[in-house]
Design an enzyme around this catalytic site. Structure first.
Site, mmCIF file in Angstrom:
data_model
loop_
_atom_site.group_PDB
_atom_site.id
_atom_site.type_symbol
_atom_site.label_atom_id
_atom_site.label_comp_id
_atom_site.label_asym_id
_atom_site.label_seq_id
_atom_site.Cartn_x
_atom_site.Cartn_y
_atom_site.Cartn_z
ATOM 1 N N LYS A 10 0.848 -1.195 0.000
ATOM 2 C CA LYS A 10 0.000 0.000 0.000
ATOM 3 C C LYS A 10 0.880 1.240 0.000
ATOM 4 C CE LYS A 10 -0.846 -0.326 4.995
ATOM 5 N NZ LYS A 10 0.055 -1.458 5.155
ATOM 6 N N CYS A 34 -5.184 2.416 -7.896
ATOM 7 C CA CYS A 34 -5.541 0.986 -7.903
ATOM 8 C C CYS A 34 -7.036 0.711 -7.760
ATOM 9 C CB CYS A 34 -4.764 0.270 -6.803
ATOM 10 S SG CYS A 34 -3.014 0.167 -7.194
HETATM 11 P P1 NAD Z 1 3.312 3.487 -12.690
HETATM 12 O O1 NAD Z 1 2.484 4.028 -13.782
HETATM 13 O O2 NAD Z 1 3.703 4.339 -11.512
HETATM 14 O O3 NAD Z 1 4.672 2.920 -13.303
HETATM 15 C C1 NAD Z 1 4.761 2.175 -14.487
HETATM 16 C C2 NAD Z 1 6.171 2.410 -15.069
HETATM 17 O O4 NAD Z 1 6.379 1.507 -16.149
HETATM 18 C C3 NAD Z 1 6.369 3.811 -15.630
HETATM 19 O O5 NAD Z 1 7.519 4.396 -15.044
HETATM 20 C C4 NAD Z 1 6.567 3.587 -17.136
HETATM 21 O O6 NAD Z 1 7.463 4.500 -17.725
HETATM 22 C C5 NAD Z 1 7.136 2.179 -17.148
HETATM 23 N N1 NAD Z 1 6.956 1.443 -18.416
HETATM 24 C C6 NAD Z 1 5.888 1.439 -19.233
HETATM 25 N N2 NAD Z 1 6.082 0.558 -20.249
HETATM 26 C C7 NAD Z 1 7.307 0.009 -20.045
HETATM 27 C C8 NAD Z 1 8.071 -0.991 -20.730
HETATM 28 N N3 NAD Z 1 7.610 -1.587 -21.819
HETATM 29 N N4 NAD Z 1 9.275 -1.326 -20.223
HETATM 30 C C9 NAD Z 1 9.758 -0.734 -19.119
HETATM 31 N N5 NAD Z 1 9.070 0.211 -18.411
HETATM 32 C C10 NAD Z 1 7.873 0.577 -18.882
HETATM 33 O O7 NAD Z 1 2.552 2.193 -12.196
HETATM 34 P P2 NAD Z 1 2.562 1.533 -10.728
HETATM 35 O O8 NAD Z 1 1.725 2.322 -9.792
HETATM 36 O O9 NAD Z 1 3.971 1.195 -10.362
HETATM 37 O O10 NAD Z 1 1.769 0.181 -11.034
HETATM 38 C C11 NAD Z 1 2.353 -0.859 -11.778
HETATM 39 C C12 NAD Z 1 1.432 -2.051 -11.699
HETATM 40 O O11 NAD Z 1 1.346 -2.519 -10.349
HETATM 41 C C13 NAD Z 1 -0.008 -1.764 -12.137
HETATM 42 O O12 NAD Z 1 -0.522 -2.903 -12.759
HETATM 43 C C14 NAD Z 1 -0.713 -1.523 -10.815
HETATM 44 O O13 NAD Z 1 -2.082 -1.812 -10.893
HETATM 45 C C15 NAD Z 1 -0.009 -2.500 -9.906
HETATM 46 N N6 NAD Z 1 -0.036 -2.161 -8.483
HETATM 47 C C16 NAD Z 1 0.120 -0.869 -8.077
HETATM 48 C C17 NAD Z 1 0.136 -0.573 -6.712
HETATM 49 C C18 NAD Z 1 0.285 0.853 -6.215
HETATM 50 O O14 NAD Z 1 0.088 1.070 -5.033
HETATM 51 N N7 NAD Z 1 0.635 1.818 -7.051
HETATM 52 C C19 NAD Z 1 0.019 -1.602 -5.769
HETATM 53 C C20 NAD Z 1 -0.095 -2.902 -6.224
HETATM 54 C C21 NAD Z 1 -0.117 -3.164 -7.582
#
Ligand code: NAD
Length: 433
Positions: free
Chosen positions: A152, A261
């Site tokens: 979280k 999320c």
């Molecule tokens: P985010 O948007 O903060 O980060 C995603 C990153 O991936 C970005 O920096 C982007 O530039 C990079 N990216 C995109 N395409 C790429 C590629 N082909 N190769 C390398 N890098 C690439 O997303 P986030 O919040 O970190 O979430 C990521 C995943 O985890 C999502 O599926 C989300 O639902 C899940 N998740 C998020 C949380 C949270 O609290 N934010 C918690 C659990 C799960």
């Protein structure tokens, strides 16, 4: 172990850093050059307690490297973790374009047998799509695992280092053993590594978020009923939280859930259920209740003040919750957009989300560094985020600064009776009695 993490956003950055912290040799790759450049200089793109020190230390020790060279990262990792974004599409379904692009990169650069892990939140069947995408581009052996992330924001490092459980979906012993080895250091106190099939692991993440969102929407509806019938949601909450079958977590009434999320994951679950031929009445109701709740703060201010044109409204808190600077889907956004549309002047404070707010609102909102500056001359103060520093402010000072002592406490931080004794027109959420 040699680990590659694709995606250096919230989840990728925390995962890469915490894996490096236990001695793994980690390369974290992201397409965003500016982000990688800043990370190399230990400048974090997000505010997350405790993370900056770990990034600095592990980079200094050489266990953690950031790169835009995705190919080199894939070649480096024995385990390659996909942690890219999965935003929602127009219709609510998860947009898998980043995940499948990452899969293509992996397929193009596989140089030895590896375990490929989907950590991004993805609908059932996505790991199979990832497998097919990679398989179509390489003859090397590889093994799939689904490993949803439950951290979280605001407590991400702790959640990763000391997880309640780790969920792993696999269909072969190679992937299972790699995941057991990777997570062993984090499960020394006996919290379980739950091994299951890949589809169940993928769905577990949506089930967890939908359950938490349901509890929030449930309490928000109880809160509205409390106001209408003259009950106090705080007392009702305590009354049910002590029932062991219910438990105390996620029962606080508030301005609606936000963040990157819950909103998108509930929408994606609705979409998956529809595709599967089911009528997801409960999930849709959770989402609808939240949309309604996100207007509660504006409704309360507008009904107390009448015309808002030319009036000043102070806003405390912009992040979607305390502990993060993330404003994605924050209830502060519909509140502030609504106030501005009605002609109000908005003066806002948040200890960490200033930069995000500046990006979103530009000069339409005055952002101040001192919360008391946000109430000077204000006709209302609205509390949106439950930052600790807002819990025990100097009420006398606030009262003296405000043009009209109207307080809409969106997080029920303050005691209604005490606030009224101090001369405020106080409104919480569901504090009917
Ligand atoms: P985010 O948007 O903060 O980060 C995603 C990153 O991936 C970005 O920096 C982007 O530039 C990079 N990216 C995109 N395409 C790429 C590629 N082909 N190769 C390398 N890098 C690439 O997303 P986030 O919040 O970190 O979430 C990521 C995943 O985890 C999502 O599926 C989300 O639902 C899940 N998740 C998020 C949380 C949270 O609290 N934010 C918690 C659990 C799960």
């Amino acid at each position: 172990m040699r680990v590659a993490v694709l995606g250096g956003g919230y989840v990728g950055l925390v995962t890469a850093t915490c894996l490096a912290e236990t001695g793994n040799d980690v390369v974290c790759a992201d397409l965003d050059e500016a982000k990688v450049e800043r990370l190399r200089a230990n400048a974090l793109p997000i505010y997350e307690p405790g993370l900056d020190a770990l990034v600095r230390e592990n980079q200094a020790q050489g266990r953690l490297r950031f790169t835009t060279d995705l190919a080199a990262a894939v070649e480096h990792g024995k385990v390659v973790i996909i942690a890219v974004g999965t935003p929602h599409e127009q219709g609510g379904a998860a947009d898998l374009s980043q995940v499948l692009a990452a899969a293509r990169t992996i397929g193009d650069h596989l140089n030895e047998a590896k375990v490929i892990v989907t950590k991004s939140t993805v609908p059932v069947g996505t790991s199979e799509q990832v497998r097919a995408e990679i398989r179509s581009r390489t003859d090397h052996l590889f093994f799939m695992a689904s490993n949803p992330e439950f951290l979280k924001q605001g407590g991400a490092v702790d959640d990763f280092m000391k997880p309640d459980r780790v969920v792993v979906g696999v269909d072969c012993v190679e992937a299972r053993e790699a995941m057991e080895e990777l997570y062993a250091p984090y499960l020394r106190t006996g919290n379980p590594l739950l091994v299951m099939d890949i589809a169940s692991a993928e769905l577990t993440k949506y089930a967890a978020n939908a359950m938490l969102a349901t509890r929030i929407s449930f309490m928000n509806q109880i809160a509205e009923l409390c106001e209408r019938v003259g009950a106090d949601v705080e007392l009702v909450r305590r009354g049910i939280a002590t029932d062991r079958r219910i438990g105390p977590a996620f029962l606080f009434a508030g301005p609606g859930y936000g963040g990157s999320c819950f909103p998108k994951d509930v929408k994606a679950l609705v979409s998956s259920a529809r595709v599967a031929g089911m009528d997801p009445v409960l999930f849709e109701a959770v989402e609808a209740a939240n949309e309604h709740q996100k207007t509660v703060l504006l409704r309360k201010v507008a009904s107390a003040l009448g015309r808002l044109d030319g009036l000043t409204v102070g806003v405390w808190g912009l992040a979607f919750k305390a502990g993060t600077d993330d404003m994605r889907e924050s209830p502060a956004i519909p509140l502030i957009e609504g106030l501005l549309a009605e002609g109000a002047l908005v003066v806002a404070h948040d200890p960490h989300a200033g930069a995000q707010a500046r990006q979103r609102f530009g000069s339409r909102v005055s952002l101040v560094d001192d919360p008391y500056c946000a109430v000077r001359g204000a006709h209302a103060l609205v509390v949106v985020t439950e930052w600790l520093q807002y819990r025990t402010p100097d009420f006398e000072r606030i009262h003296g600064l405000m043009a009209r002592p109207l307080v809409v406490d969106g997080r029920n931080l303050w005691d209604p009776a005490r606030m009224r004794r101090a001369g405020f027109e106080y409104q919480g959420i569901g504090r009917g009695a």
